[in-house]
Design an enzyme around this catalytic site. Structure first.
Site, PDB file in Angstrom:
ATOM      1  N   LEU A 150     -44.944 -42.930   8.072  1.00 20.65           N
ATOM      2  CA  LEU A 150     -45.828 -41.879   7.577  1.00 20.65           C
ATOM      3  C   LEU A 150     -47.126 -41.952   8.372  1.00 20.65           C
ATOM      4  O   LEU A 150     -47.537 -43.039   8.798  1.00 20.65           O
ATOM      5  CB  LEU A 150     -46.136 -42.073   6.084  1.00 20.65           C
ATOM      6  N   ASP A 151     -47.767 -40.806   8.570  1.00 18.37           N
ATOM      7  CA  ASP A 151     -49.060 -40.816   9.241  1.00 18.37           C
ATOM      8  C   ASP A 151     -50.049 -41.681   8.458  1.00 18.37           C
ATOM      9  O   ASP A 151     -49.909 -41.877   7.244  1.00 18.37           O
ATOM     10  CB  ASP A 151     -49.615 -39.394   9.348  1.00 18.37           C
ATOM     11  N   LYS A 152     -51.062 -42.168   9.148  1.00 17.26           N
ATOM     12  CA  LYS A 152     -52.052 -43.046   8.544  1.00 17.26           C
ATOM     13  C   LYS A 152     -52.589 -42.495   7.224  1.00 17.26           C
ATOM     14  O   LYS A 152     -52.710 -43.234   6.234  1.00 17.26           O
ATOM     15  CB  LYS A 152     -53.221 -43.249   9.529  1.00 17.26           C
ATOM     16  N   ARG A 260     -46.883 -30.961   9.094  1.00 14.96           N
ATOM     17  CA  ARG A 260     -48.231 -30.479   9.391  1.00 14.96           C
ATOM     18  C   ARG A 260     -48.210 -29.371  10.440  1.00 14.96           C
ATOM     19  O   ARG A 260     -48.891 -28.344  10.295  1.00 14.96           O
ATOM     20  CB  ARG A 260     -49.101 -31.653   9.854  1.00 14.96           C
TER      21      ARG A 260
END
Length: 351
Positions: A150-152, A260
Site C-alpha cells: 500500500l502507498d505510504k 488514484r
C-alpha cells in the site's frame, strides 16, 4: 601506474591512486571519480569532506584541491552498511496471525519496505522484529514476506507471508487477482464530485508518467489496469450540489497508484491527493467549515483498504480468510463532517 579495480575481488578498505603527469592541476574529486569507477563523484566528495581522503599522507577536506603529479592519494572506505533490514520495535495492529501469514491494518505514514529516503522505520523493519527468523525471504532481502503493498499514506489491510510456501501461494493469488481464485481486495475512496451513474468500470492501461517518473499515468501502450467502482454515498456542498462521494473500489489488476490514477482519469480524484488531485483544490471552498477542517487535518489521500479475502496457503481445501477494516479515525471524521453538511442542508429545507 594508474589505478585498476579488479571486479572479481571484494572492495578493500582502502583505495590508493598515484597522480599521473597529465592529471596535474585537476580537481581532487574529479580525478578520483575517473580513477575509481566503483565510487561516484558525489560519494567521493562526501568521503573527502568527512576526512576519509589523504594526499601525500595529509588529510584533505577540500574536494576542489588541485592535485600534483606523483602524489599518492588514499581513500579510506568505511565498513559497508548492513544491506539486510534490521528489526525495529514499531507497534503493529495485527488483525490475524498463524504459522503461515500475518494480516496487519497499516496506519497512514508507514512505508512498506526500505527504499531511498526510508532506510528504516518501515513495515518490514517492524515485521522482522515481530516475526524473527520465520519471516519469508523469498521476496528479496529488502522485501521479506511482502506480496503486495500500500502507498505510504494509504491505510488498511495487508497480508505478509511467513514462509516460502505461503509467499509463493499468496503471490500467485495476487498475480491472478481473483480471476481463478477467491482473492479479493476492496478499497474505500472519498472523491471529488459525483459520478453520473451508480457503478462502473475503468479499463485504462497505466505506465510511468512521461515527465515525472515518480507518477503514473494512463498511457495507450501501458500495462493493463482495471478498476471497478460503486457509489456508496454522495455528499452535497453548502450550495446543495454534490461536491464529494464515497466509492467502493475493487481491483482486477494491481498497478502502482492504480485507484488514484484511474479515479483522477475519470474526473473524480481522491480528496487530499496532492499528486493526482491538485487541480481540484478550488473545490474545497464548496465544503462547509467542518468538512474543510477535517480535510485540512487529513494530510493524505482519503483512501483505505477495507476488504481483503485470500485463500489460506496451507489449506488443501482453499479455505478463504476474509477480513474487514473500519475507517480509521481521520477518515471517519471526514465522513462525519461531509455527512453533517448534508444533514444541515436537509434541516434548512424542512424549515
Amino acid at each position: 601506474m594508474g589505478h585498476r579495480l579488479d571486479q572479481d575481488l571484494p572492495v578493500t578498505e582502502n583505495e590508493t591512486v598515484t597522480i599521473a603527469a597529465e592529471e596535474e592541476g585537476q580537481r581532487l574529486d574529479r580525478v578520483l571519480a575517473a580513477r575509481i569507477p566503483s565510487l561516484s563523484r558525489s560519494r567521493l566528495k562526501a568521503l573527502i569532506l568527512a576526512g576519509q581522503v589523504t594526499v601525500a599522507a595529509r588529510t584533505i577536506r577540500d574536494p576542489s584541491m588541485q592535485v600534483k603529479s606523483g602524489d599518492t592519494v588514499t581513500v579510506t572506505l568505511p565498513p559497508p552498511e548492513e544491506a539486510q533490514p534490521q528489526g525495529e520495535d514499531i507497534p503493529l495492529t495485527i488483525v490475524y496471525e498463524d504459522d503461515a501469514l500475518i494480516v496487519i491494518d497499516k496506519p497512514s505514514g508507514l512505508v512498506v519496505h526500505p527504499a531511498a529516503g526510508h532506510a528504516t522505520g518501515t513495515l518490514v523493519n517492524a515485521l522482522i522484529a515481530h516475526c524473527g527468523d520465520s519471516l519469508s525471504g523469498i521476496g528479496g532481502v529488502k522485501r521479506p514476506g511482502i506480496v503486495h503493498r500500500l502507498d505510504k499514506d494509504t491505510t488498511g489491510l495487508m497480508v505478509v507471508a511467513k514462509h516460502d510456501k505461503a509467499h509463493r501461494s499468496l503471490s500467485a493469488q495476487f498475480a491472478d487477482h481473483g480471476r481463478t481464485n477467491q482473492m479479493r481486495r476492496g478499497y474505500l475512496a472519498f472523491v471529488w464530485g459525483a459520478p453520473d451513474r451508480p457503478k462502473g468500470t475503468i479499463d485504462a492501461p497505466l505506465d510511468r508518467h512521461p515527465h515525472n517518473r515518480e507518477r503514473r499515468a494512463v498511457r495507450e501502450f501501458g500495462r493493463a489496469a482495471v478498476t471497478h467502482w460503486e457509489v456508496l454515498e454522495t455528499f452535497p456542498g453548502h450550495d446543495g450540489q454534490p461536491v464529494a462521494s464515497l466509492l467502493a473500489c475493487t481491483l482486477e489488476t494491481g498497478r502502482t497508484h492504480q485507484i488514484r490514477v484511474h479515479l483522477a482519469y475519470i474526473g473524480h480524484p481522491i480528496l487530499g491527493d496532492e499528486t493526482y488531485g491538485t487541480g481540484f483544490k478550488t473545490k474545497i471552498s464548496r465544503l462547509g467549515p467542518e468538512a474543510q477542517a477535517a480535510l485540512g487535518a487529513l494530510g493524505r489521500q482519503a483512501l483505505h483498504a477495507y476488504l481483503l479475502a485470500i485463500e489460506h496457503p496451507d489449506s488443501d481445501t482453499a479455505d478463504v480468510l476474509e477480513f474487514r477494516s473500519e475507517l480509521p479515525g481521520d477518515l471517519r471524521r471526514l465522513r462525519d463532517a461531509l455527512a453533517a453538511e448534508h444533514r444541515g442542508l436537509g434541516a434548512k429545507r424542512s424549515k
